[in-house]
Design a protein around this motif. Structure first.
Motif, PDB file in Angstrom:
ATOM      1  N   ASP A   6      17.577 -46.490 -25.220  1.00  0.00           N
ATOM      2  CA  ASP A   6      18.758 -46.133 -26.265  1.00  0.00           C
ATOM      3  C   ASP A   6      18.671 -46.720 -27.616  1.00  0.00           C
ATOM      4  O   ASP A   6      18.979 -47.923 -27.662  1.00  0.00           O
ATOM      5  CB  ASP A   6      20.191 -46.282 -25.589  1.00  0.00           C
ATOM      6  N   ALA A   7      18.238 -45.808 -28.553  1.00  0.00           N
ATOM      7  CA  ALA A   7      17.999 -46.586 -29.780  1.00  0.00           C
ATOM      8  C   ALA A   7      19.253 -47.020 -30.586  1.00  0.00           C
ATOM      9  O   ALA A   7      19.072 -47.848 -31.039  1.00  0.00           O
ATOM     10  CB  ALA A   7      17.245 -45.499 -30.455  1.00  0.00           C
ATOM     11  N   ASP A   8      20.205 -46.313 -30.193  1.00  0.00           N
ATOM     12  CA  ASP A   8      21.615 -46.673 -30.849  1.00  0.00           C
ATOM     13  C   ASP A   8      22.097 -48.129 -30.343  1.00  0.00           C
ATOM     14  O   ASP A   8      22.348 -48.873 -31.173  1.00  0.00           O
ATOM     15  CB  ASP A   8      22.769 -45.842 -30.788  1.00  0.00           C
ATOM     16  N   ALA A   9      22.119 -48.283 -29.045  1.00  0.00           N
ATOM     17  CA  ALA A   9      22.647 -49.393 -28.520  1.00  0.00           C
ATOM     18  C   ALA A   9      21.183 -50.272 -28.385  1.00  0.00           C
ATOM     19  O   ALA A   9      21.728 -51.689 -28.088  1.00  0.00           O
ATOM     20  CB  ALA A   9      23.068 -49.030 -26.994  1.00  0.00           C
ATOM     21  N   ARG A  48      18.158 -55.355 -22.568  1.00  0.00           N
ATOM     22  CA  ARG A  48      16.919 -55.216 -24.044  1.00  0.00           C
ATOM     23  C   ARG A  48      15.764 -55.527 -23.312  1.00  0.00           C
ATOM     24  O   ARG A  48      14.743 -55.146 -23.917  1.00  0.00           O
ATOM     25  CB  ARG A  48      17.452 -56.249 -24.888  1.00  0.00           C
ATOM     26  N   ASN A  49      15.585 -56.070 -22.343  1.00  0.00           N
ATOM     27  CA  ASN A  49      14.293 -56.395 -21.652  1.00  0.00           C
ATOM     28  C   ASN A  49      14.033 -55.827 -20.122  1.00  0.00           C
ATOM     29  O   ASN A  49      14.923 -55.983 -19.321  1.00  0.00           O
ATOM     30  CB  ASN A  49      14.114 -58.134 -21.589  1.00  0.00           C
ATOM     31  N   LEU A  50      12.937 -55.318 -19.872  1.00  0.00           N
ATOM     32  CA  LEU A  50      12.511 -54.967 -18.637  1.00  0.00           C
ATOM     33  C   LEU A  50      11.348 -55.532 -18.287  1.00  0.00           C
ATOM     34  O   LEU A  50      10.421 -56.014 -19.218  1.00  0.00           O
ATOM     35  CB  LEU A  50      12.090 -53.449 -18.687  1.00  0.00           C
ATOM     36  N   VAL A  51      10.882 -56.154 -16.899  1.00  0.00           N
ATOM     37  CA  VAL A  51      10.007 -56.610 -16.381  1.00  0.00           C
ATOM     38  C   VAL A  51       9.609 -55.609 -15.322  1.00  0.00           C
ATOM     39  O   VAL A  51      10.234 -55.536 -14.442  1.00  0.00           O
ATOM     40  CB  VAL A  51      10.079 -57.898 -15.876  1.00  0.00           C
ATOM     41  N   LEU A  52       8.204 -55.143 -15.560  1.00  0.00           N
ATOM     42  CA  LEU A  52       7.877 -54.267 -14.476  1.00  0.00           C
ATOM     43  C   LEU A  52       7.005 -55.030 -13.293  1.00  0.00           C
ATOM     44  O   LEU A  52       5.823 -55.488 -13.629  1.00  0.00           O
ATOM     45  CB  LEU A  52       6.786 -53.204 -14.789  1.00  0.00           C
ATOM     46  N   VAL A  91      -0.288 -61.147 -25.530  1.00  0.00           N
ATOM     47  CA  VAL A  91      -0.484 -62.475 -24.945  1.00  0.00           C
ATOM     48  C   VAL A  91       0.479 -62.967 -23.979  1.00  0.00           C
ATOM     49  O   VAL A  91       0.571 -63.757 -22.768  1.00  0.00           O
ATOM     50  CB  VAL A  91      -1.022 -63.670 -25.726  1.00  0.00           C
ATOM     51  N   ASP A  92       2.176 -62.625 -24.547  1.00  0.00           N
ATOM     52  CA  ASP A  92       3.132 -63.134 -23.502  1.00  0.00           C
ATOM     53  C   ASP A  92       3.443 -62.089 -22.723  1.00  0.00           C
ATOM     54  O   ASP A  92       4.391 -62.174 -21.866  1.00  0.00           O
ATOM     55  CB  ASP A  92       4.280 -63.196 -24.494  1.00  0.00           C
ATOM     56  N   HIS A  93       2.380 -61.069 -22.127  1.00  0.00           N
ATOM     57  CA  HIS A  93       2.836 -60.222 -21.169  1.00  0.00           C
ATOM     58  C   HIS A  93       3.630 -59.024 -21.330  1.00  0.00           C
ATOM     59  O   HIS A  93       4.190 -58.135 -20.540  1.00  0.00           O
ATOM     60  CB  HIS A  93       3.112 -60.824 -19.796  1.00  0.00           C
ATOM     61  N   SER A  94       4.054 -58.970 -22.787  1.00  0.00           N
ATOM     62  CA  SER A  94       4.872 -57.837 -23.154  1.00  0.00           C
ATOM     63  C   SER A  94       4.084 -56.756 -23.577  1.00  0.00           C
ATOM     64  O   SER A  94       2.922 -56.717 -23.981  1.00  0.00           O
ATOM     65  CB  SER A  94       5.746 -58.036 -24.188  1.00  0.00           C
ATOM     66  N   VAL A  95       4.273 -55.436 -23.263  1.00  0.00           N
ATOM     67  CA  VAL A  95       3.538 -54.029 -23.667  1.00  0.00           C
ATOM     68  C   VAL A  95       3.916 -53.796 -25.054  1.00  0.00           C
ATOM     69  O   VAL A  95       4.942 -53.987 -25.720  1.00  0.00           O
ATOM     70  CB  VAL A  95       3.820 -52.998 -22.828  1.00  0.00           C
ATOM     71  N   GLU A  96       2.982 -53.576 -25.951  1.00  0.00           N
ATOM     72  CA  GLU A  96       3.224 -53.022 -27.447  1.00  0.00           C
ATOM     73  C   GLU A  96       3.788 -51.735 -27.366  1.00  0.00           C
ATOM     74  O   GLU A  96       3.249 -50.843 -26.589  1.00  0.00           O
ATOM     75  CB  GLU A  96       1.863 -53.049 -28.368  1.00  0.00           C
ATOM     76  N   LEU A  97       5.033 -51.685 -27.799  1.00  0.00           N
ATOM     77  CA  LEU A  97       5.596 -50.318 -27.945  1.00  0.00           C
ATOM     78  C   LEU A  97       5.769 -49.852 -29.363  1.00  0.00           C
ATOM     79  O   LEU A  97       5.366 -50.443 -30.522  1.00  0.00           O
ATOM     80  CB  LEU A  97       7.074 -50.644 -27.739  1.00  0.00           C
ATOM     81  N   THR A  98       6.286 -48.673 -29.521  1.00  0.00           N
ATOM     82  CA  THR A  98       5.953 -47.755 -30.896  1.00  0.00           C
ATOM     83  C   THR A  98       6.788 -48.769 -31.687  1.00  0.00           C
ATOM     84  O   THR A  98       7.984 -49.151 -31.643  1.00  0.00           O
ATOM     85  CB  THR A  98       6.540 -46.324 -30.598  1.00  0.00           C
ATOM     86  N   GLU A  99       6.930 -48.282 -33.116  1.00  0.00           N
ATOM     87  CA  GLU A  99       7.696 -48.977 -34.175  1.00  0.00           C
ATOM     88  C   GLU A  99       9.193 -48.470 -33.976  1.00  0.00           C
ATOM     89  O   GLU A  99       9.331 -47.477 -33.591  1.00  0.00           O
ATOM     90  CB  GLU A  99       7.200 -48.543 -35.646  1.00  0.00           C
ATOM     91  N   GLY A 100      10.064 -49.550 -34.219  1.00  0.00           N
ATOM     92  CA  GLY A 100      11.367 -49.209 -34.161  1.00  0.00           C
ATOM     93  C   GLY A 100      11.939 -49.787 -32.688  1.00  0.00           C
ATOM     94  O   GLY A 100      13.135 -49.600 -32.689  1.00  0.00           O
ATOM     95  N   VAL A 101      11.358 -49.688 -31.629  1.00  0.00           N
ATOM     96  CA  VAL A 101      11.738 -50.037 -30.332  1.00  0.00           C
ATOM     97  C   VAL A 101      11.992 -51.644 -30.561  1.00  0.00           C
ATOM     98  O   VAL A 101      10.799 -52.520 -30.208  1.00  0.00           O
ATOM     99  CB  VAL A 101      10.723 -49.659 -29.309  1.00  0.00           C
ATOM    100  N   THR A 102      13.214 -51.994 -30.364  1.00  0.00           N
ATOM    101  CA  THR A 102      13.413 -53.551 -30.402  1.00  0.00           C
ATOM    102  C   THR A 102      13.484 -54.169 -29.037  1.00  0.00           C
ATOM    103  O   THR A 102      13.510 -55.274 -28.805  1.00  0.00           O
ATOM    104  CB  THR A 102      14.788 -53.832 -31.071  1.00  0.00           C
ATOM    105  N   GLY A 103      13.567 -53.604 -27.768  1.00  0.00           N
ATOM    106  CA  GLY A 103      13.675 -54.039 -26.827  1.00  0.00           C
ATOM    107  C   GLY A 103      11.914 -54.274 -26.134  1.00  0.00           C
ATOM    108  O   GLY A 103      11.162 -53.993 -26.959  1.00  0.00           O
ATOM    109  N   ARG A 104      11.924 -54.959 -25.047  1.00  0.00           N
ATOM    110  CA  ARG A 104      10.641 -55.341 -24.794  1.00  0.00           C
ATOM    111  C   ARG A 104      10.385 -55.041 -23.236  1.00  0.00           C
ATOM    112  O   ARG A 104      11.230 -55.104 -22.504  1.00  0.00           O
ATOM    113  CB  ARG A 104      10.477 -56.744 -24.930  1.00  0.00           C
ATOM    114  N   VAL A 105       9.228 -54.509 -22.940  1.00  0.00           N
ATOM    115  CA  VAL A 105       8.790 -54.340 -21.330  1.00  0.00           C
ATOM    116  C   VAL A 105       7.516 -55.208 -21.104  1.00  0.00           C
ATOM    117  O   VAL A 105       6.657 -55.217 -21.656  1.00  0.00           O
ATOM    118  CB  VAL A 105       8.200 -52.983 -21.419  1.00  0.00           C
TER     119      VAL A 105
END
Length: 440
Positions: free
Chosen positions: A130-133, A153-157, A371-385
């Motif tokens: 949800d880009a707005d939230a 804001r954060n997911l861990v798979l 290196v911190d185990h987060s996946v690189e996401l497309t520009e503008g996505v402020t959450g982390r996976v």
């Protein structure tokens, strides 16, 4: 309550409850400003039940629990579990600091029962951004049918890996083929077979072979063990080579070009595809004991063998087309039941499909993992996976190891909180991995 079900706001939603995400929940449980929930589809925690042989031992010592290597005084350590179970003194007298596999699973279940953040019977169906939230929305279904929407804001798979059966065996009917992960569940099929063939080595293949050789000594089926490796190779757990499984080496590995990483993963296979020396000795002891018996069904061990195809013959037996790797010679191998000791592979869960285009990938389609185990996401996505045990290609062969789990989880929590919530080891290896003058 909303028309779409229960809605919850969290800092972190972790999906899957194996040892890694359970360890994340354990470490997060003592951090006041982190609201974390773990969703697990299964109704309870189970761990390698299909390979839970009575004498199966862990290959890492008890310090590689959920928390100790970054938080040795944590209330959910393995020592705290032993103390709670009134087994600490007897464990000490035992003087074997490698728990049994059964005891380790019992420890995991003990820890899970003390973590209200862990929710079983919660199946994740979709994840959206949800880009707005500036939040991920996780759609899940509880065991009683209730639909939930959780935002974070954060997911861990941490969904784990899936049993892998190569194409060469895929044409066999299910009645003639099983993966090692289902071995004990298929005990009746094993007992009914006249001949059982294990394809592949590694620890799982060797443990199944030990079980089959024990059955053979008691008048059970014929046994064949075929592997494509150049030998029945031991795990390389010598102390200086184990420095390649340390956090220091993981950071160095991540700094390398992807071509170098892929080459090293191939070269370091004995760190995770070899066989423990105790298990190899058990195989040899059983083979030695067979010499004192008469009338037993045949046993055959061959390395350097590639299975290229499989079919069912006119009388209903499995026929494997095999190639002898040293000479190139082709031959057929007939058996009643094939046990695929062919390992596991990472999987892309269906629930990630709505956000799949947000995950950046390398040239081979694998997630680009920082290196911190987060996946690189497309520009503008402020959450982390963040990912757990899905980054061998970016962090090296130690990524699946239990003894790296606490360090990885501490790294993830530090990234989420923006501070050193847990102190990470600054020097975990005596070896210097970088070229002089270069830092990773």
């Amino acid at each position: 309550m909303t028309e779409n079900g229960i809605t919850g706001e969290h800092d972190v939603v972790a999906i899957g409850c194996g040892p890694f995400n359970l360890g994340l929940a354990a470490l997060a449980s003592t951090v006041d400003d982190v609201d974390l929930v773990v969703l697990e589809e299964q109704p309870e925690l189970t761990w390698h039940r299909g390979m839970m042989f009575g004498d199966a031992s862990m290959q890492v010592n008890f310090l590689a629990d959920l928390v100790t290597l970054v938080a040795p005084s944590h209330p959910l350590s393995f020592l705290a579990y032993l103390h709670d179970m009134d087994r600490l003194y007897t464990f000490t007298v035992r003087e074997n600091f490698f728990p049994s596999r059964r005891e380790y699973e019992d420890y995991l279940r003990w820890a899970a029962a003390r973590l209200p953040s862990v929710r079983f019977s919660h199946r994740v169906e979709e994840v959206h951004w949800d880009a707005d939230a500036e939040r991920f929305t996780v759609h899940a279904v509880r065991g009683d049918g209730t639909h939930l929407r959780l935002r974070a804001r954060n997911l861990v798979l941490g969904i784990g890996t899936a049993p892998y059966v190569p194409d060469a065996l895929a044409d066999l009917p299910p009645s003639m083929l099983l993966h090692t992960s289902d071995y004990l569940y298929r005990a009746d099929d094993v007992a009914a077979a006249g001949k059982v063939t294990v394809v592949g080595s590694g620890q799982s293949g060797a443990e199944v072979t030990v079980d089959l050789l024990g059955r053979n000594l008691e008048g059970g089926p014929a046994v064949s063990w075929l592997t494509r490796t150049a030998s029945f190779a031991p795990l390389d757990y010598t102390k200086m080579n184990l420095e390649l499984t340390t956090p220091a080496y993981m950071r160095y590995f991540h700094s390398l070009p992807q071509e170098a990483r892929d080459r090293l993963v191939g070269e370091q296979w004995q760190f995770y595809k070899g066989i423990s020396t105790d298990t190899l000795e058990a195989v040899h002891e059983l083979l030695y004991r067979r010499q004192l018996e008469h009338g037993l069904a045949d046993v055959e061990l061959r390395f350097g063998i590639t299975v290229e195809a499989a079919a069912v013959d006119a009388v209903g037996r499995a026929v494997l087309t095999c190639r002898h790797r040293d000479t190139g010679a082709l031959f057929e191998h007939t058996t009643d039941l094939v046990v695929a000791a062919t390992g596991y592979r990472n999987r892309t869960p269906a629930f990630l499909k709505p956000v799949d285009d947000l995950l950046l990938r390398d040239g081979r389609g694998r997630p680009r993992v920082r290196v911190d185990h987060s996946v690189e996401l497309t520009e503008g996505v402020t959450g982390r996976v963040f990912v757990a045990n899905a980054e061998v290609h970016s962090h090296g062969v130690s990524a699946p190891n239990l003894d790296i789990g606490a360090v990885r989880n501490a790294t993830i929590l530090n990234a989420i909180t923006g501070r050193e919530t847990y102190r990470l080891p600054k020097r975990s290896a005596f070896t210097s991995f970088d070229a002089p003058g270069r830092t990773s």
